[in-house]
Design an enzyme around this catalytic site. Structure first.
Site, PDB file in Angstrom:
ATOM      1  CB  SER A  98      -0.903   0.011   1.239  1.00  0.00           C
ATOM      2  OG  SER A  98      -1.772  -1.095   1.222  1.00  0.00           O
ATOM      3  CB  THR A 173      -9.446   1.344  -4.703  1.00  0.00           C
ATOM      4  OG1 THR A 173      -9.697   1.846  -6.015  1.00  0.00           O
ATOM      5  CG2 THR A 173     -10.700   0.656  -4.194  1.00  0.00           C
ATOM      6  CE  LYS A 174      -5.282  -1.549   2.276  1.00  0.00           C
ATOM      7  NZ  LYS A 174      -4.016  -2.280   2.232  1.00  0.00           N
ATOM      8  CB  ILE A 175      -6.029   5.773  -0.119  1.00  0.00           C
ATOM      9  CG1 ILE A 175      -4.495   5.658  -0.226  1.00  0.00           C
ATOM     10  CG2 ILE A 175      -6.411   7.039   0.650  1.00  0.00           C
ATOM     11  CD1 ILE A 175      -3.858   6.756  -1.053  1.00  0.00           C
TER      12      ILE A 175
END
Length: 294
Positions: A98, A173-175
């Site tokens: 990430s 999107t991960k954030i």
């Protein structure tokens, strides 16, 4: 890339990397591995992985290189100094880390320019349990062709893999995922401390709220740990959430949007970390709200 299973190179055998590598081995992949701390390789080499003496060796002997690393700086150093100088055309890098989407785009462009390698950013959600059980959620960015390869290679690891757009989209999107998770964990800690202080049997709260609008995986996992003050073994780390929250705040500034709750969450997470909890499980966040630590 040929129809046979590609040889994989996995860099980063940590909390998440170890169970991922074991699942890839169980699925019949040949996996070369490298880790900054070589002693952490034994569980995967005992299961059939080949330990490489250097990243250069790993890149040269692998068709798909997978990264699962701590942060943007580590990924950037390894890609710029090791992978870009040893990669060759037709190979693919899949980054499960990430990291910042802006750096992701820059590194993908560098890798394409230097050695014509492809890039998929594929950060994951689901924690160690998800990695062990193979039911991670993966949000991926990259070309359709490279995403197709990633789907096949990562199949032993995920329950769902969603193509979010071009390179960098997976990281964004991960954030977004971490904004929800981090704020959720903080309010769970706040709620658990309140319940305990008010005389409620906090151990029953996860079961009492299961299936309702307040239910979530963080409640069922971290909430249960907070209720009993069970902080070991560490399944994920406070510093990971803090890193991602800081990226969320930075991204929101660059995009001209407001993220006040995430900004406050980052401050609270930083406060908790400053008390020596950065390497600890987020379940320890209940200590922010207990009178004994006030």
């Amino acid at each position: 890339m040929s129809d046979k299973k590609p040889t994989l190179g996995f860099i980063g055998i940590g909390l998440m990397g170890k169970p991922m590598t074991l699942r890839l081995l169980d699925a019949g992949f040949s996996v070369n591995v490298w880790n900054r701390s070589p002693e952490k390789l034994q569980p995967v080499t005992d299961s059939g992985a080949k330990a490489c003496s250097s990243i250069a060796e790993l890149v040269q002997t692998s068709e798909v290189i997978i990264l699962c690393l701590a942060d943007t700086a580590v990924v950037e150093s390894i890609v710029r100094n090791k992978i870009a100088t040893n990669g060759t055309e037709g190979k693919l890098l899949i980054d499960l880390s990430s990291i910042h989407p802006e750096n992701t785009r820059q590194l993908a462009a560098l890798l394409h320019e230097k050695c014509a390698m492809g890039w998929v950013d594929a950060p994951v959600s689901g924690g160690v349990a998800g990695a062990e059980q193979g039911d991670l959620a993966i949000m991926a960015g990259g070309s359709a062709e490279n995403i197709a390869v990633a789907r096949l290679v990562l199949a032993p690891l995920y329950k769902q893999l969603t193509h979010m757009g071009e390179v960098g989209s997976g990281q964004i999107t991960k954030i977004c995922n971490q904004m929800i998770v981090s704020c959720n964990v903080l309010v769970i800690a706040e709620m658990m401390a309140l319940a305990k202080q008010a005389g409620v049997d906090a151990k029953q709260i996860p079961a009492a709220l299961a299936g309702g609008f307040a239910d979530s995986k963080p409640l069922q996992i971290s909430g249960a740990e907070m209720a009993t003050e069970t902080f070991e073994p560490v399944k994920w780390r406070v510093k990971t959430l803090l890193k991602d929250l800081n990226m969320a705040v930075d991204l929101s500034v660059k995009q001209g949007t407001a993220a006040p709750m995430s900004a406050l969450a980052a401050q609270l997470m930083q406060l908790h970390g400053s008390h020596g909890y950065l390497e600890q499980d987020p379940a320890t966040l209940i200590k922010l709200y207990t009178k004994t630590d006030a």
